[in-house]
Scaffold this motif. Structure first.
Motif: not given
Lengths: 150, 150
Positions: A32, A35-37, A39-40, A43, A56, A69, A73, B15-16, B23, B25, B30, B32-33, B36-37, B76, B79-80, B82
């Protein structure tokens, strides 16, 4: 202290159960975490990749923030791979622990590339930022190719 | 550039999917992010809690390192979240977006407490470190009680 005990029971208990006292970490806790890191990292990485690929509008401040960031990480990942930390959800190959020196060298390459990227991104040099980003992405790919399951 | 395109296809594509150009997410991205944090916070928080509760020998350097990381992660999180980022896996209550000012204030309390904790932890004052940790844990609990599903 009462609040902390309640907190620890309610929040930590859910993931640690009766192993709170154990010095070792449960495999799923490590999975966990790492995988969290990842995902961060993703992101922040995705909008940067979109800028590099022209999908973009370029925004140096956003790019530099993401780079800073990711640098942070990158330094937290290796600790998330303690021996034996494999679960069904993990995408890590057992080769990681059989070839630890190679794996940790690849992780160091990522850390170094991320650190350079963070410095370059603060310089506001768009072309150099893109080049440093691609070098960083290459270190990701190099490790994934060797040590991540398909 | 070829390596980056391959990388983006292989790594980000998973994942995307076809929404790389979007633009906005995806909700699961979000979730997962931010989860993850939270896992990264917990990874550092648990050994600190064990030290505070006397279940593990006190180590000021480890405690201070954990505090510094949690300070970074705390910044962080907001921002996760939205608008609309709810999935079955998410533990976030819809109340977050109905009472955003209250939610973000609680998150700011966590950021402030974590920043103080990081400073105090570097001072090598064990009693003050424990007190600052408990105050930080209280800010976690306050937000979880209001905005996290049981």
């Amino acid at each position: 202290m009462r609040a902390l005990v309640l907190f620890a029971t309610a929040v930590l208990g859910a993931s640690l159960g009766t192993t709170t006292l154990a010095a070792t970490v449960k495999p799923e806790t490590a999975v966990n975490y790492r995988q969290g890191i990842y995902h961060a990292i993703l992101w922040n990485f995705v909008p940067m990749a979109q800028m590099v690929r022209g999908m973009r509008p370029w925004n140096q401040a956003t790019f530099a923030q993401g780079a800073a960031r990711i640098e942070f990480y990158s330094q937290q990942l290796l600790g998330g791979f303690p021996p034996g930390s494999l679960t069904a959800r993990s995408e890590a190959k057992p080769a990681i622990w059989q070839h630890w020196a190679e794996f940790s060298a690849k992780m160091q390459n990522f850390e170094n590339a991320s650190a350079t990227l963070a410095v370059v991104a603060r310089s506001s040099d768009q072309a150099a930022s893109k080049a440093a980003f691609i070098k960083t992405a290459d270190t990701c790919k190099s490790c994934h190719d060797a040590f991540r399951k398909e």
